[in-house]
Design an enzyme around this catalytic site. Structure first.
Site, PDB file in Angstrom:
ATOM      1  N   CYS A  73       1.167  -1.292  -0.097  1.00  0.00           N
ATOM      2  CA  CYS A  73       0.301  -0.124   0.247  1.00  0.00           C
ATOM      3  C   CYS A  73       0.664   1.469  -0.007  1.00  0.00           C
ATOM      4  O   CYS A  73       1.711   1.073   0.209  1.00  0.00           O
ATOM      5  CB  CYS A  73      -0.981   0.052   1.487  1.00  0.00           C
ATOM      6  SG  CYS A  73      -0.470  -0.189   2.888  1.00  0.00           S
ATOM      7  N   CYS A  93       3.343   1.899   2.405  1.00  0.00           N
ATOM      8  CA  CYS A  93       4.600   1.253   2.560  1.00  0.00           C
ATOM      9  C   CYS A  93       5.806   2.101   1.748  1.00  0.00           C
ATOM     10  O   CYS A  93       6.569   2.463   1.975  1.00  0.00           O
ATOM     11  CB  CYS A  93       4.262   0.155   1.415  1.00  0.00           C
ATOM     12  SG  CYS A  93       2.933  -1.500   3.062  1.00  0.00           S
ATOM     13  N   ASP A  97       9.735  25.157 -34.497  1.00  0.00           N
ATOM     14  CA  ASP A  97      11.023  25.327 -35.812  1.00  0.00           C
ATOM     15  C   ASP A  97      10.543  25.185 -37.410  1.00  0.00           C
ATOM     16  O   ASP A  97       9.397  24.391 -37.385  1.00  0.00           O
ATOM     17  CB  ASP A  97      12.835  24.289 -35.316  1.00  0.00           C
ATOM     18  CG  ASP A  97      13.019  24.100 -36.271  1.00  0.00           C
ATOM     19  OD1 ASP A  97      13.707  25.990 -37.109  1.00  0.00           O
ATOM     20  OD2 ASP A  97      14.363  23.368 -36.413  1.00  0.00           O
TER      21      ASP A  97
END
Length: 757
Positions: free
Chosen positions: A21, A24, A443
């Site tokens: 989870c 952790c 460009d």
């Protein structure tokens, strides 16, 4: 310049096991962050920790730190040495979990049915359920118990702590009820209700919760793992494109099969029809069409011949090719794409960092709320059974898993889908930049145009040989020329004629400053610069070529002018659609180029771009970007050359063409691999969809807990239903993210609202 070894940082990846989870994730990051100079980003979906640390901190020390936090850690295995998987990519650990789930389901389902259907409850049914529930509560839930105990040893609490406590409390209370609370009487019946009810003098048993919690959590995590496996399909597809062996042809013409690691730059290898190109290279012999769809997202096969560049991973769809390797290993385009996708999935969005911060304190808060609920109900005069039921429901229903999965699963799906479409993003920051984009500096050469000389138009003299015949003869005589104009005419003539070989040329000669001539099929063919004797029928074509800044050449056959060929840097196919789609998305297009004003205005007019800046140096482009940002625009720059690198780095978002230089790509946040500017509009829309998916995931993850935890505290949620709801929340988040894997770009987006200024 030497770098101070004290401040020098290196990056190490660790594979972390045992995380279930977001709590952790937070714990691992905090433990690693306590080391001097160390910062870490941990991804729950991939199980990967990316650690930035001083050179004096060894990887072994990082591994030991993670293990002290109660998790496993190791350096990732190099390619080719990972643990074997089956055809579906299923590891041995996954198979073991699937086996555990199957056994738990067989034992738990009879308990659930008997507990929820009073009509089926026979004499002493509760003791059968107890016998079936015991192995589920102990062996089936053992991974939760094990991780919970390991966390407690390190003063940590995570999702497994909540599940373990919920199962243990439900089973322990049921055992008490059966042996000491009167629930073990032979004729006992127990009604099933969605909401816990008060005791009627006989203690209720909650064996359905004791088996339902591990069953639903295991099912949820199994489905979640399968869905998470799907979000990484693009990265695995890229990995599978890498060749394992290659046929190398020696100087004496002998072929031998070698491992791809033994192939060196400059060696010639063979690519047969249907085979993948082993590595980036240049065709030295043969001609074919190659399929680049899995590498660049470009769906149409590309014709290649001698001197053509080919990309590793492309599929040879036609004839035999001999290719000279120009890059191997980590230097190839495929390796770069794979590395960019993997790096993007290792980062976190700002919203996810907030979720991780919340998850870091989530489990301790839930434990406190569970104890509070127990104390409140006991203090309010409720019986012990009702108080324990509310406490267990709070423990079971809380779910920080969805918080931890909200962003990484969406990001994995989006970056993988983007790679399939030819769009590489460096991480969530780039996606956020794309979402809020409202001005783009484009460009010209190599971005909106092809970047190399091509035939733009052929105008034939009425009543002459005709366009096709004149072009064929001009292409034939240009076979003796190496001038860029000659190569452009020759290549265009080959494509238009549909022939592999043009007629042979003899008596070839070059006319310095004017052109070339030679004999083709007995005729004198000249390809020359226009002179004053231009026929009146071609005057308009010549004027058009000059206004578009193209180079005109005349084709004379036996002294008669037959056609005018205009050669120039042509606009890419799709550039007009790309600019139009950007405008419809509310993005302002701006053309900035170092080229002359005439070709710049011609390209802008062809594409419908109103703002043009010609003859701009690299410094001028960077200044333009800074001015736009000062006006409040969120600016992206699209370029492909070294002269674009400063503007790319100074923009809110730098976007490089995949055909551009390494300097431009290195300074960019997004790379358009397939070299198609239209992919930029796809990238903007994918970014907006992805960020919307992440927001929806987080709203669900937070909203779920905001609603369900109070319901559990006030006794309105059965522990078994709490377990089902908790598992469903994670599965829904991952499934919502998984939809991005099937996202399709639309050629005609609905007009978007322009940003007010």
């Amino acid at each position: 310049m030497s770098m101070n070894p004290v401040t020098a940082l290196v990056t190490t990846d660790l594979t972390v096991g045992g995380m279930t989870c977001a709590a952790c994730v937070s714990r691992v990051e905090k433990r690693l962050g306590k080391l001097d100079g160390v910062t870490a980003t941990v991804n729950l979906a991939t199980g990967l920790a990316r650690v930035s640390h001083p050179a004096g901190v060894s990887p072994d020390e990082l591994v030991a730190t993670v293990e002290k936090a109660g998790y496993t850690a190791a350096r990732p295995e190099p390619p080719g040495k990972q643990k074997p998987t089956d055809g579906d990519g299923e590891s041995e650990a996954t198979r073991q979990e699937r086996h555990r789930l199957s056994v738990v389901a067989l034992l738990a389902l009879p308990v659930l049915v008997l507990s929820m259907a009073p009509a089926l409850q026979f004499r002493n049914w509760q003791w059968l359920c107890f016998a079936l529930a015991a192995p589920v509560a102990v062996w089936g839930a053992w991974p939760f118990h094990e991780r919970a105990v390991r966390g407690l040893r390190h003063s940590a609490a995570a999702m497994d702590t909540l599940v373990s406590l919920g199962v243990a409390a439900s089973f322990a209370w049921s055992a008490y009820a059966l042996f000491l609370g009167g629930a073990g009487a032979p004729g006992m019946r127990m009604p099933f209700t969605l909401v816990p009810t008060a005791s009627d003098g006989v203690a209720h048993i909650y064996l359905e919760a004791a088996v339902g919690v591990p069953l639903f959590v295991l099912v949820g995590r199994f489905l979640e793992a399968r869905a998470r496996h799907g979000t990484g399909v693009a990265l695995r597809s890229l990995a599978r494109l890498a060749a394992k062996e290659v046929s190398v042809r020696d100087a004496d013409g002998i072929e031998r099969r070698v491992r791809i690691e033994e192939l060196g730059v400059g060696q010639v290898f063979v690519v047969r029809p249907g085979e993948r190109v082993a590595t980036d290279g240049e065709v030295v012999e043969g001609g074919s069409a190659v399929d680049l769809s899995l590498v660049t997202g470009e769906s149409d096969p590309v014709e290649v011949g001698p001197a053509s560049a080919v990309v590793g991973g492309a599929v040879n769809a036609g004839g035999l090719l001999l290719v000279r390797a120009t890059a191997v290993g980590a230097d190839t385009q495929l390796a770069r794409i794979t590395r960019l996708v993997a790096d993007a999935q290792a980062h976190k969005a700002r919203a996810q960092r907030l979720a991780d911060s919340v998850a870091g304190v989530f489990v301790p808060v839930v434990l406190a709320l569970a104890v509070t609920a127990l104390g409140f109900w006991l203090g309010a005069g409720a019986d012990l059974q009702a108080a324990i039921t509310a406490c267990v429901a709070v423990l079971v229903v809380a779910c920080p898993c969805a918080l931890g999965l909200a962003t990484p699963t969406a990001l994995m799906a989006a970056t993988g889908r983007g790679a399939q479409l030819g769009v590489l993003v460096t991480g969530p920051q780039a996606l956020e930049g794309l979402q809020h984009l409202d001005a783009v500096v484009l460009d010209k050469t190599g971005t909106l145009t092809s970047g190399h000389m091509s035939v733009a138009r052929v105008t034939a003299v009425p009543g002459g040989l005709g366009r096709d015949a004149a072009l064929r003869l001009a292409g034939a005589v240009e076979q003796g020329s190496e001038h860029p104009l000659g190569r452009a005419v020759r290549a265009y003539a080959r494509r238009e004629s549909g022939e592999r070989r043009l007629p042979e040329v003899s008596d070839f000669g070059s006319l310095p400053g004017r052109g070339v001539r030679g004999r083709v099929e007995g005729r004198l063919v000249e390809v020359l610069a226009p002179d004053d004797e231009l026929p009146a029928t071609l005057q308009d074509a010549l004027a058009g070529a000059e206004s578009a800044a193209r180079t005109p050449v005349l084709v004379r056959v036996d002294g008669d002018v037959e056609a005018l060929i205009e050669v120039g840097d042509v606009v890419r196919s799709g550039s007009y659609r790309a600019v139009d789609r950007l405008r419809r998305l509310g993005v302002r297009p701006i053309l900035a180029t170092g080229d002359r004003e005439a070709p710049a205005l011609a390209v802008a007019q062809a594409l419908g771009i109103e703002e043009v800046h010609a003859r701009r140096s690299p410094e001028d482009k960077a200044d333009l970007v800074r001015e736009l940002r000062e006006e409040g625009y969120r600016v992206a720059v699209v370029g492909d050359g070294v002269n674009d690198a400063a503007a790319l780095a100074g923009a809110d978002l730098g976007i490089a063409m995949g055909s551009g230089t390494d300097v431009a790509i290195g300074a960019a946040d997004v790379t358009l691999v397939r070299g198609d500017i239209e992919a930029l509009a796809d990238a903007v829309r994918l970014a907006r969809r992805t960020l919307g998916t992440i927001r929806a995931n987080l709203v669900w993850a937070f909203g779920y807990n905001i609603v369900t935890v109070p319901l559990a505290m006030v006794g309105l949620l059965n522990p078994m239903l709490a377990a089902a709801a908790m598992s469903a929340s994670s599965v829904l988040v991952v499934a919502n993210s998984l939809r991005l894997c099937a996202w399709q770009p639309s050629a005609s987006p609905t007009p978007g609202r322009r940003h007010a200024r």
